[in-house]
Write an enzyme that holds these catalytic residues in place. Sequence first.
Site, short mmCIF file in Angstrom:
data_model
loop_
_atom_site.label_atom_id
_atom_site.label_comp_id
_atom_site.label_asym_id
_atom_site.label_seq_id
_atom_site.Cartn_x
_atom_site.Cartn_y
_atom_site.Cartn_z
N SER A 138 44.70 32.67 23.20
CA SER A 138 43.58 33.04 22.32
C SER A 138 43.97 34.33 21.61
CB SER A 138 42.34 33.26 23.17
OG SER A 138 41.40 34.05 22.46
N TYR A 151 38.48 37.00 30.63
CA TYR A 151 39.01 35.99 29.70
C TYR A 151 40.25 36.54 28.97
CZ TYR A 151 39.19 32.52 25.94
OH TYR A 151 39.59 31.55 25.06
N1 LIG Z 1 36.80 27.49 21.10
C1 LIG Z 1 37.39 28.65 20.80
O1 LIG Z 1 36.89 29.42 19.95
C2 LIG Z 1 38.67 29.02 21.46
C3 LIG Z 1 39.38 30.11 20.92
C4 LIG Z 1 40.58 30.50 21.50
C5 LIG Z 1 41.07 29.79 22.58
N2 LIG Z 1 40.36 28.74 23.09
C6 LIG Z 1 40.92 28.03 24.23
O2 LIG Z 1 41.08 26.67 23.90
C7 LIG Z 1 40.99 25.88 25.09
C8 LIG Z 1 39.97 24.78 24.87
O3 LIG Z 1 38.72 25.37 24.63
P1 LIG Z 1 37.52 24.62 23.91
O4 LIG Z 1 36.84 25.63 23.10
O5 LIG Z 1 38.00 23.37 23.31
O6 LIG Z 1 36.59 24.36 25.20
P2 LIG Z 1 35.82 23.08 25.73
O7 LIG Z 1 35.25 22.27 24.61
O8 LIG Z 1 34.91 23.59 26.79
O9 LIG Z 1 36.98 22.20 26.40
C9 LIG Z 1 37.62 22.61 27.57
C10 LIG Z 1 38.29 21.41 28.18
O10 LIG Z 1 38.99 21.86 29.35
C11 LIG Z 1 38.62 21.05 30.45
N3 LIG Z 1 38.69 21.79 31.70
C12 LIG Z 1 38.04 22.93 32.02
N4 LIG Z 1 38.31 23.28 33.29
C13 LIG Z 1 39.16 22.34 33.77
C14 LIG Z 1 39.78 22.13 35.02
N5 LIG Z 1 39.60 22.96 36.06
N6 LIG Z 1 40.61 21.05 35.17
C15 LIG Z 1 40.81 20.20 34.13
N7 LIG Z 1 40.24 20.34 32.94
C16 LIG Z 1 39.42 21.40 32.76
C17 LIG Z 1 37.19 20.60 30.13
O11 LIG Z 1 36.84 19.39 30.78
P3 LIG Z 1 36.09 19.30 32.21
O12 LIG Z 1 35.07 20.39 32.26
O13 LIG Z 1 35.56 17.91 32.21
O14 LIG Z 1 37.18 19.49 33.23
C18 LIG Z 1 37.31 20.34 28.63
O15 LIG Z 1 37.84 19.05 28.41
C19 LIG Z 1 40.62 26.84 26.22
O16 LIG Z 1 41.78 27.22 26.90
C20 LIG Z 1 40.04 28.04 25.47
O17 LIG Z 1 40.17 29.23 26.19
C21 LIG Z 1 39.17 28.33 22.55
#
Ligand SMILES: NC(=O)c1ccc[n+]([C@@H]2O[C@H](COP(=O)([O-])OP(=O)(O)OC[C@H]3O[C@@H](n4cnc5c(N)ncnc54)[C@H](OP(=O)(O)O)[C@@H]3O)[C@@H](O)[C@H]2O)c1
Length: 250
Positions: A138, A151
């Site tokens: 991130s 985080y």
């Molecule tokens: N959205 C943003 O603005 C943003 C910005 C920078 C970085 N990121 C990073 O991008 C990645 C995805 O984020 P997102 O925003 O797309 O979030 P999201 O929609 O909440 O998706 C997260 C995914 O990770 C899975 N997950 C979480 N814990 C897990 C575990 N213990 N084992 C297996 N799967 C797991 C969740 O599924 P389950 O809960 O079903 O397991 C879900 O499919 C993350 O690493 C986040 O830190 C996001």
Amino acid sequence: MTRVAWVTGAGSGIGREVALELAGNGWTVAGSARTQSDLERLVGDTQGLPGRAVAYPVDVTDAAEVEAIVERIETDLGPVDLAVLNAGTYIRFGAEDFDAAAFAQQLNINVMGTVNSLAPVMRAMIRRRQGRIAVISSLTAYRGLPLASAYGASKAALTNMCESLRPELENLGVYISIVHPGFVRTPLTDRNDFPMPFLMEADAAARHIVAELSGNRFEIAMPWRFVMILKLLRCLPYFLYFSVARRIPK
Ligand SMILES: NC(=O)c1ccc[n+]([C@@H]2O[C@H](COP(=O)([O-])OP(=O)(O)OC[C@H]3O[C@@H](n4cnc5c(N)ncnc54)[C@H](OP(=O)(O)O)[C@@H]3O)[C@@H](O)[C@H]2O)c1
């Protein structure tokens, strides 16, 4: 020959969109997350695309389970050519509600979950002297931001880990990249009650990531305006940086 990708956190948000984009480009995608129904929806949504998705539910915090899943994916679908290690979450707290257990949980999911996923797939790729890995960090990895002590620390750890591995892996025929997204609209950020500058849609972020993964660039960062601002903040001396950080809305 069909190319095989493994995407963790493929059930929603960025991971789901990356999986769809890859399937749209003809890849066979092994999609992992804990929630089976999300993965079933992903599999259904790839029908009619040039590639497909197959569900491999797993909790990335369970190292043995992840090891077994990677083995199953390779047996069922063939060698993993690309691993997108994206599973993660954001546990938000500040100084007044600072909590050691919550901090450990954040590190366990974001850091150890990624490490548990990286270890078996990287080992297989090194053996084959071939493979591509993307770790989703991130822009918060650049510098400590308010309410993101755990985080940000988890993402900075991932960035540093990839910087450390990159040169050695290159010599072994494996290319690792770090992805630094800004704010992306997903179920994770839907919880945020503060203004999110330069918010991107998840499908646009995924298209950017997948397009960049066809090359060997180390850092994939977006959106570029926000990246430039945060890169500039990273260069500021502390007294100037904190005068800006104090004004960031919480
Ligand atoms: N959205 C943003 O603005 C943003 C910005 C920078 C970085 N990121 C990073 O991008 C990645 C995805 O984020 P997102 O925003 O797309 O979030 P999201 O929609 O909440 O998706 C997260 C995914 O990770 C899975 N997950 C979480 N814990 C897990 C575990 N213990 N084992 C297996 N799967 C797991 C969740 O599924 P389950 O809960 O079903 O397991 C879900 O499919 C993350 O690493 C986040 O830190 C996001």
